[in-house]
Scaffold this motif. Structure first.
Motif, PDB file in Angstrom:
ATOM      1  N   LYS A  12       0.712  -1.242   0.060  1.00 14.06           N
ATOM      2  CA  LYS A  12      -0.216   0.062  -0.020  1.00 14.06           C
ATOM      3  C   LYS A  12       0.829   1.272  -0.034  1.00 14.06           C
ATOM      4  N   ASP A  13       0.353   2.143  -0.749  1.00 11.92           N
ATOM      5  CA  ASP A  13       1.015   3.658  -0.637  1.00 11.92           C
ATOM      6  C   ASP A  13       0.719   4.319   0.581  1.00 11.92           C
ATOM      7  N   GLN A  14       1.150   5.543   1.030  1.00  9.83           N
ATOM      8  CA  GLN A  14       0.974   6.309   2.077  1.00  9.83           C
ATOM      9  C   GLN A  14      -0.580   6.608   1.999  1.00  9.83           C
ATOM     10  N   ALA A  15      -1.324   6.786   1.285  1.00 10.68           N
ATOM     11  CA  ALA A  15      -2.866   7.099   1.293  1.00 10.68           C
ATOM     12  C   ALA A  15      -3.218   5.814   1.562  1.00 10.68           C
ATOM     13  N   GLY A  16      -2.964   4.887   1.518  1.00  9.07           N
ATOM     14  CA  GLY A  16      -3.495   3.475   1.904  1.00  9.07           C
ATOM     15  C   GLY A  16      -4.036   2.631   0.566  1.00  9.07           C
ATOM     16  N   SER A  17      -3.587   3.118  -0.418  1.00  5.65           N
ATOM     17  CA  SER A  17      -4.259   2.456  -1.600  1.00  5.65           C
ATOM     18  C   SER A  17      -3.444   1.377  -2.043  1.00  5.65           C
ATOM     19  N   VAL A  18      -4.043   0.316  -2.626  1.00  5.36           N
ATOM     20  CA  VAL A  18      -3.353  -0.984  -2.837  1.00  5.36           C
ATOM     21  C   VAL A  18      -2.654  -0.809  -4.168  1.00  5.36           C
ATOM     22  N   LEU A  19      -1.356  -0.909  -4.071  1.00  6.67           N
ATOM     23  CA  LEU A  19      -0.358  -0.760  -5.107  1.00  6.67           C
ATOM     24  C   LEU A  19      -0.350  -2.199  -6.129  1.00  6.67           C
ATOM     25  N   GLU A  20      -0.184  -3.258  -5.156  1.00  4.49           N
ATOM     26  CA  GLU A  20       0.034  -4.473  -5.966  1.00  4.49           C
ATOM     27  C   GLU A  20      -0.294  -5.579  -4.864  1.00  4.49           C
ATOM     28  N   SER A  21      -0.499  -6.895  -5.173  1.00  2.00           N
ATOM     29  CA  SER A  21      -0.843  -8.012  -4.335  1.00  2.00           C
ATOM     30  C   SER A  21       0.088  -9.069  -4.500  1.00  2.00           C
ATOM     31  N   PHE A  22       0.732  -9.809  -3.286  1.00  2.00           N
ATOM     32  CA  PHE A  22       1.676 -10.746  -3.341  1.00  2.00           C
ATOM     33  C   PHE A  22       1.386 -11.845  -2.470  1.00  2.00           C
ATOM     34  N   THR A  23       2.079 -13.003  -2.780  1.00  3.02           N
ATOM     35  CA  THR A  23       1.807 -14.172  -1.689  1.00  3.02           C
ATOM     36  C   THR A  23       3.024 -14.227  -1.086  1.00  3.02           C
ATOM     37  N   ASP A  24       4.024 -13.745  -1.699  1.00  2.00           N
ATOM     38  CA  ASP A  24       5.612 -14.010  -1.245  1.00  2.00           C
ATOM     39  C   ASP A  24       6.144 -12.541  -0.647  1.00  2.00           C
ATOM     40  N   LEU A  25       6.572 -12.976   0.654  1.00  2.00           N
ATOM     41  CA  LEU A  25       7.090 -11.556   1.360  1.00  2.00           C
ATOM     42  C   LEU A  25       8.120 -10.976   1.040  1.00  2.00           C
ATOM     43  N   ASP A  26       9.126 -11.662   0.243  1.00  2.00           N
ATOM     44  CA  ASP A  26      10.579 -11.207  -0.089  1.00  2.00           C
ATOM     45  C   ASP A  26      10.139 -10.203  -1.491  1.00  2.00           C
ATOM     46  N   GLU A  27       9.230 -10.807  -2.587  1.00  2.00           N
ATOM     47  CA  GLU A  27       8.660 -10.144  -3.412  1.00  2.00           C
ATOM     48  C   GLU A  27       7.999  -8.807  -3.180  1.00  2.00           C
ATOM     49  N   ALA A  28       7.066  -8.822  -2.092  1.00  2.00           N
ATOM     50  CA  ALA A  28       6.511  -7.903  -1.803  1.00  2.00           C
ATOM     51  C   ALA A  28       7.141  -6.572  -1.205  1.00  2.00           C
ATOM     52  N   GLU A  29       8.052  -7.116  -0.143  1.00  2.00           N
ATOM     53  CA  GLU A  29       9.015  -6.176   0.232  1.00  2.00           C
ATOM     54  C   GLU A  29       9.866  -5.457  -0.833  1.00  2.00           C
ATOM     55  N   ALA A  30      10.470  -6.467  -1.773  1.00  2.00           N
ATOM     56  CA  ALA A  30      11.306  -5.608  -2.885  1.00  2.00           C
ATOM     57  C   ALA A  30      10.488  -4.800  -3.693  1.00  2.00           C
ATOM     58  N   TYR A  31       9.099  -5.019  -3.921  1.00  2.00           N
ATOM     59  CA  TYR A  31       8.308  -4.079  -4.731  1.00  2.00           C
ATOM     60  C   TYR A  31       8.032  -2.870  -3.871  1.00  2.00           C
ATOM     61  N   ALA A  32       7.652  -2.976  -2.399  1.00  2.00           N
ATOM     62  CA  ALA A  32       7.658  -1.690  -1.698  1.00  2.00           C
ATOM     63  C   ALA A  32       8.827  -0.858  -1.743  1.00  2.00           C
ATOM     64  N   ALA A  33       9.748  -1.348  -1.713  1.00  2.00           N
ATOM     65  CA  ALA A  33      11.193  -0.774  -1.745  1.00  2.00           C
ATOM     66  C   ALA A  33      11.295   0.412  -2.686  1.00  2.00           C
ATOM     67  N   GLN A  34      10.688  -0.191  -4.133  1.00  2.00           N
ATOM     68  CA  GLN A  34      10.767   0.614  -5.217  1.00  2.00           C
ATOM     69  C   GLN A  34       9.608   1.540  -5.112  1.00  2.00           C
ATOM     70  N   HIS A  35       8.955   1.928  -4.243  1.00  2.00           N
ATOM     71  CA  HIS A  35       7.777   2.842  -4.308  1.00  2.00           C
ATOM     72  C   HIS A  35       8.176   3.471  -2.987  1.00  2.00           C
ATOM     73  N   GLU A  36       8.252   4.812  -2.881  1.00  2.00           N
ATOM     74  CA  GLU A  36       8.658   5.636  -1.791  1.00  2.00           C
ATOM     75  C   GLU A  36       7.450   5.571  -0.588  1.00  2.00           C
ATOM     76  N   GLY A  37       7.583   5.407   0.346  1.00  2.00           N
ATOM     77  CA  GLY A  37       6.495   5.420   1.395  1.00  2.00           C
ATOM     78  C   GLY A  37       5.544   4.062   1.495  1.00  2.00           C
ATOM     79  N   ALA A  38       5.808   3.256   0.615  1.00  2.00           N
ATOM     80  CA  ALA A  38       4.959   1.966   0.497  1.00  2.00           C
ATOM     81  C   ALA A  38       5.160   0.969   1.437  1.00  2.00           C
TER      82      ALA A  38
END
Length: 153
Positions: A63-89
């Protein structure tokens, strides 16, 4: 299902030991390790569920800073990597539960598949009342004694 349970339980125990997490004392653990352990608990529990339930239980949302869902995952590592590419996610569980509830589910499933133990399957408030304390008995007549006929009376 017993073999599947045992395999999943062995994986869970290995993951827990690798992080050195004590499930009975989560307050003193590193939050990142607690998150990984909670994820391992979810993975274990999901292996005991139907497919649709497991998919919901394991889904992670970035989720972004506003609480909107950017993407869904089942793997924690993939989700954290994706969040790291988006500031404040940030990464959150789609099906949010307190950690204590996850641990209680784990205990219940282990008891269910492990064959029991002495704990009742209901909440402790639903347990039978405790035995009477030692000491002097009351002087009242018990209902069973009052309603029982005695020979010679």
């Amino acid at each position: 299902m017993g073999d599947e349970f045992m395999d999943a339980y062995a994986e869970l125990r290995d993951a827990q030991k690798a992080k050195g997490i004590d499930l009975d004392n989560l307050a003193e653990a590193d939050p990142k390790d607690v998150r990984r352990t909670a994820r391992a608990l979810r993975l274990f529990l999901a292996k005991q569920m139907q497919e649709e339930s497991a998919a919901l239980f394991l889904r992670l949302e970035v989720k972004d800073q506003a609480g909107s869902v950017l993407e869904s995952f089942t793997d924690l590592d993939e989700a954290e990597a994706y969040a790291a590419q988006h500031e404040g996610a940030r990464v959150v569980d789609a099906f949010r539960l307190p950690t204590r509830v996850i641990v209680e589910l784990l205990e219940w499933v282990v008891e269910l598949y492990g064959g029991g133990g002495n704990r009742p399957t209901t909440s402790s408030s639903a347990s039978s009342t405790p035995s009477r304390q030692a000491g002097r008995r009351g002087t009242g007549v018990s209902p069973s004694r009052a309603s029982t006929r005695t020979p010679g009376r």
